[in-house]
Design a protein around this motif. Structure first.
Motif, PDB file in Angstrom:
ATOM      1  N   ASP A 180     -10.602  -8.800  -2.107  1.00  8.47           N
ATOM      2  CA  ASP A 180     -10.137  -8.026  -3.260  1.00  8.47           C
ATOM      3  C   ASP A 180     -10.069  -6.538  -2.923  1.00  8.47           C
ATOM      4  OD1 ASP A 180      -9.934 -10.342  -4.697  1.00  8.47           O
ATOM      5  OD2 ASP A 180     -11.764 -10.039  -5.866  1.00  8.47           O
ATOM      6  N   GLU A 181     -11.065  -6.054  -2.180  1.00 12.66           N
ATOM      7  CA  GLU A 181     -11.080  -4.639  -1.791  1.00 12.66           C
ATOM      8  C   GLU A 181      -9.938  -4.315  -0.835  1.00 12.66           C
ATOM      9  OE1 GLU A 181     -14.865  -3.813  -0.122  1.00 12.66           O
ATOM     10  OE2 GLU A 181     -15.971  -4.057  -1.997  1.00 12.66           O
ATOM     11  N   LEU A 182      -9.717  -5.190   0.141  1.00 13.65           N
ATOM     12  CA  LEU A 182      -8.720  -4.914   1.173  1.00 13.65           C
ATOM     13  C   LEU A 182      -7.293  -5.034   0.660  1.00 13.65           C
ATOM     14  CD1 LEU A 182     -10.236  -6.713   4.303  1.00 13.65           C
ATOM     15  CD2 LEU A 182      -9.991  -4.255   3.961  1.00 13.65           C
ATOM     16  N   THR A 183      -7.022  -6.042  -0.147  1.00 14.25           N
ATOM     17  CA  THR A 183      -5.644  -6.318  -0.552  1.00 14.25           C
ATOM     18  C   THR A 183      -5.181  -5.513  -1.760  1.00 14.25           C
ATOM     19  OG1 THR A 183      -6.337  -8.184  -1.952  1.00 14.25           O
ATOM     20  CG2 THR A 183      -5.807  -8.661   0.362  1.00 14.25           C
ATOM     21  N   ALA A 184      -6.109  -4.924  -2.493  1.00 14.20           N
ATOM     22  CA  ALA A 184      -5.736  -4.215  -3.726  1.00 14.20           C
ATOM     23  C   ALA A 184      -4.791  -3.054  -3.445  1.00 14.20           C
ATOM     24  CB  ALA A 184      -6.990  -3.719  -4.447  1.00 14.20           C
ATOM     25  N   ASP A 185      -4.942  -2.384  -2.304  1.00 13.37           N
ATOM     26  CA  ASP A 185      -4.142  -1.198  -1.998  1.00 13.37           C
ATOM     27  C   ASP A 185      -3.106  -1.448  -0.913  1.00 13.37           C
ATOM     28  OD1 ASP A 185      -5.530   0.338  -3.875  1.00 13.37           O
ATOM     29  OD2 ASP A 185      -7.110   0.806  -2.440  1.00 13.37           O
ATOM     30  N   ILE A 194      -9.983 -20.366  -1.570  1.00 11.81           N
ATOM     31  CA  ILE A 194     -10.146 -18.912  -1.517  1.00 11.81           C
ATOM     32  C   ILE A 194      -8.904 -18.272  -2.110  1.00 11.81           C
ATOM     33  CG2 ILE A 194     -10.428 -16.916  -0.007  1.00 11.81           C
ATOM     34  CD1 ILE A 194     -11.849 -18.737   1.976  1.00 11.81           C
ATOM     35  N   GLN A 195      -9.086 -17.382  -3.081  1.00 12.47           N
ATOM     36  CA  GLN A 195      -7.966 -16.702  -3.736  1.00 12.47           C
ATOM     37  C   GLN A 195      -7.748 -15.340  -3.083  1.00 12.47           C
ATOM     38  OE1 GLN A 195      -8.402 -17.068  -8.128  1.00 12.47           O
ATOM     39  NE2 GLN A 195     -10.224 -18.254  -7.591  1.00 12.47           N
ATOM     40  N   ALA A 196      -7.141 -15.371  -1.921  1.00 16.67           N
ATOM     41  CA  ALA A 196      -7.060 -14.175  -1.088  1.00 16.67           C
ATOM     42  C   ALA A 196      -6.177 -13.090  -1.675  1.00 16.67           C
ATOM     43  CB  ALA A 196      -6.563 -14.550   0.311  1.00 16.67           C
ATOM     44  N   LEU A 197      -5.212 -13.446  -2.503  1.00 18.44           N
ATOM     45  CA  LEU A 197      -4.226 -12.475  -2.981  1.00 18.44           C
ATOM     46  C   LEU A 197      -4.360 -12.156  -4.466  1.00 18.44           C
ATOM     47  CD1 LEU A 197      -1.096 -13.922  -1.151  1.00 18.44           C
ATOM     48  CD2 LEU A 197      -2.506 -11.981  -0.436  1.00 18.44           C
ATOM     49  N   GLN A 198      -5.457 -12.526  -5.083  1.00 23.20           N
ATOM     50  CA  GLN A 198      -5.561 -12.342  -6.527  1.00 23.20           C
ATOM     51  C   GLN A 198      -5.597 -10.868  -6.942  1.00 23.20           C
ATOM     52  OE1 GLN A 198      -9.124 -14.067  -8.143  1.00 23.20           O
ATOM     53  NE2 GLN A 198     -10.497 -12.570  -7.219  1.00 23.20           N
ATOM     54  N   ALA A 199      -6.073  -9.974  -6.078  1.00 21.51           N
ATOM     55  CA  ALA A 199      -6.140  -8.556  -6.421  1.00 21.51           C
ATOM     56  C   ALA A 199      -4.923  -7.778  -5.938  1.00 21.51           C
ATOM     57  CB  ALA A 199      -7.410  -7.927  -5.835  1.00 21.51           C
ATOM     58  N   ASN A 200      -4.051  -8.429  -5.181  1.00 20.70           N
ATOM     59  CA  ASN A 200      -2.874  -7.751  -4.657  1.00 20.70           C
ATOM     60  C   ASN A 200      -1.786  -7.667  -5.726  1.00 20.70           C
ATOM     61  OD1 ASN A 200      -0.056  -8.079  -2.965  1.00 20.70           O
ATOM     62  ND2 ASN A 200      -1.536  -6.772  -1.939  1.00 20.70           N
ATOM     63  N   ARG A 201      -0.989  -6.587  -5.690  1.00 22.99           N
ATOM     64  CA  ARG A 201      -0.002  -6.342  -6.732  1.00 22.99           C
ATOM     65  C   ARG A 201       1.445  -6.493  -6.268  1.00 22.99           C
ATOM     66  NH1 ARG A 201      -2.566  -0.679  -8.485  1.00 22.99           N
ATOM     67  NH2 ARG A 201      -3.278  -0.815  -6.327  1.00 22.99           N
ATOM     68  N   MET A 202       1.656  -7.181  -5.157  1.00 20.04           N
ATOM     69  CA  MET A 202       3.035  -7.402  -4.721  1.00 20.04           C
ATOM     70  C   MET A 202       3.743  -8.359  -5.674  1.00 20.04           C
ATOM     71  SD  MET A 202       2.886  -7.648  -0.570  1.00 20.04           S
ATOM     72  CE  MET A 202       1.818  -6.564   0.389  1.00 20.04           C
ATOM     73  N   PRO A 203       5.052  -8.193  -5.851  1.00 19.98           N
ATOM     74  CA  PRO A 203       5.784  -9.055  -6.798  1.00 19.98           C
ATOM     75  C   PRO A 203       5.897 -10.505  -6.350  1.00 19.98           C
ATOM     76  CG  PRO A 203       7.300  -7.605  -5.621  1.00 19.98           C
ATOM     77  CD  PRO A 203       5.920  -7.136  -5.284  1.00 19.98           C
ATOM     78  N   PHE A 205       0.587  -2.478  -0.236  1.00 16.83           N
ATOM     79  CA  PHE A 205       1.801  -2.538  -1.033  1.00 16.83           C
ATOM     80  C   PHE A 205       2.949  -3.134  -0.230  1.00 16.83           C
ATOM     81  CE2 PHE A 205      -0.771   1.017  -2.598  1.00 16.83           C
ATOM     82  CZ  PHE A 205      -0.914   0.646  -3.935  1.00 16.83           C
ATOM     83  N   GLY A 206       3.952  -3.595  -0.942  1.00 13.96           N
ATOM     84  CA  GLY A 206       5.113  -4.211  -0.329  1.00 13.96           C
ATOM     85  C   GLY A 206       5.777  -5.141  -1.329  1.00 13.96           C
ATOM     86  N   PHE A 207       6.437  -6.168  -0.792  1.00 13.32           N
ATOM     87  CA  PHE A 207       7.156  -7.099  -1.652  1.00 13.32           C
ATOM     88  C   PHE A 207       6.702  -8.547  -1.480  1.00 13.32           C
ATOM     89  CE2 PHE A 207       9.956  -3.461  -1.052  1.00 13.32           C
ATOM     90  CZ  PHE A 207      10.336  -3.178  -2.361  1.00 13.32           C
ATOM     91  N   ASN A 208       6.361  -8.943  -0.264  1.00 10.54           N
ATOM     92  CA  ASN A 208       6.080 -10.352   0.017  1.00 10.54           C
ATOM     93  C   ASN A 208       4.733 -10.515   0.718  1.00 10.54           C
ATOM     94  OD1 ASN A 208       8.776 -11.115  -0.873  1.00 10.54           O
ATOM     95  ND2 ASN A 208       9.489 -10.230   1.069  1.00 10.54           N
ATOM     96  N   ALA A 209       3.871 -11.337   0.143  1.00 12.33           N
ATOM     97  CA  ALA A 209       2.550 -11.613   0.713  1.00 12.33           C
ATOM     98  C   ALA A 209       2.311 -13.119   0.724  1.00 12.33           C
ATOM     99  CB  ALA A 209       1.453 -10.908  -0.077  1.00 12.33           C
ATOM    100  N   VAL A 210       1.650 -13.604   1.764  1.00 12.72           N
ATOM    101  CA  VAL A 210       1.411 -15.032   1.920  1.00 12.72           C
ATOM    102  C   VAL A 210      -0.033 -15.276   2.340  1.00 12.72           C
ATOM    103  CG1 VAL A 210       1.964 -17.085   3.288  1.00 12.72           C
ATOM    104  CG2 VAL A 210       3.789 -15.625   2.479  1.00 12.72           C
TER     105      VAL A 210
END
Length: 262
Positions: free
Chosen positions: A34-39, A53-62, A41-46
């Motif tokens: 959550d700490e690493l992915t929160a900041d 494990i919910q690795a991308l729950q804090a990330n804000r990519m569309p 940025f971009g468009f596509n994350a996998v």
């Protein structure tokens, strides 16, 4: 058609993450992710593998996706991202340079060809794209327990996993022009199997971060895909051309005028 060896081994890790010991690992990893992915940025994350494990729950990519080697056997909770692609981890079904972020939770240590998985990750990442890799640390009490379990048959974790050390992983990333930003270590408690004993050793978390930071049972490596920049090449300048363009220095002009007047 035979399934790749990675399927059986990494699927076995899923149920282990639901145990008290696995929950201890999952909680630490979730906080760090959550700490690493929160900041980032971009468009596509996998996220590749391990829907526990919910690795991308804090990330804000569309656009955020979760891939795995098989569809879930039961309906997932609403908190988990749905699995959208089923594939072999050694052949990622994404276009080259199309992803901004890839997260690999314990994929490499359970892969038959970890180098190939990393090569595929490097291929699909855009320049300056980022990868986060989670793994178990062989230089820890858990690593020793895993080795002992193979000798005695009393397995502490899924036996097919091969722990990869952080220096070894960094060497692999360096060969692919991936620059490590930093690493994180955690889970310093001994390899206990009950929640009661894990709580008794909770004091070791702060002590481990301070006194033996590289001996945590779990690590997380954050790296960037670096592309060597192109060097701009201008017109070829000869020595004569440069002299003609620059002209005669002022001191030489004064010296010549004195000789003519003298």
């Amino acid at each position: 058609m035979d399934h790749p060896p990675i399927e059986k081994s990494i699927i076995a890790l899923g149920p282990w993450l639901e145990t008290p010991t696995g929950g201890y690992v999952r909680a630490w990893q979730q906080a760090r992710l959550d700490e690493l992915t929160a900041d980032i940025f971009g468009f596509n994350a996998v996220q590749i593998g391990l829907p526990q494990i919910q690795a991308l729950q804090a990330n804000r990519m569309p656009n955020k996706w979760l891939t795995d080697t098989q569809m879930p056997g039961k309906v997932q909770s609403d908190r988990r991202a749905p699995i959208v692609v089923v594939h072999d981890f050694a052949e990622l079904p994404f276009a080259s340079q199309s992803l901004d972020l890839v997260v690999l939770p314990h994929v490499l240590e359970f892969a038959a060809e970890p180098h190939q998985v990393l090569r595929e990750v490097e291929r699909v990442l855009i320049p300056e794209g980022q990868v986060i890799i989670c793994g178990f640390n062989p230089a820890s009490l858990w690593g020793l327990r895993q080795v002992a379990g193979r000798l005695t048959g009393a397995h502490f974790m899924p036996q097919d996993g091969e722990f990869i050390s952080v220096p070894r992983l960094k060497d692999w990333l360096k060969l692919l022009n991936m620059e490590v930003n930093r690493g994180h270590f955690g889970c310093y408690a001994p390899p206990c199997t009950t929640e009661k004993w894990l709580k008794r050793f909770a004091f070791m978390e702060k002590a481990g971060n301070r006194w033996w930071p590289y001996l945590g049972a779990v690590y997380m490596v954050h790296a960037f895909k670096r592309i060597r920049g192109m060097r701009l090449i201008g017109p070829v300048w000869t020595k004569q051309t440069a002299t003609a363009r620059q002209g005669v220095p002022a001191t030489n002009k004064i010296h010549r005028q004195k000789n003519r007047n003298g």
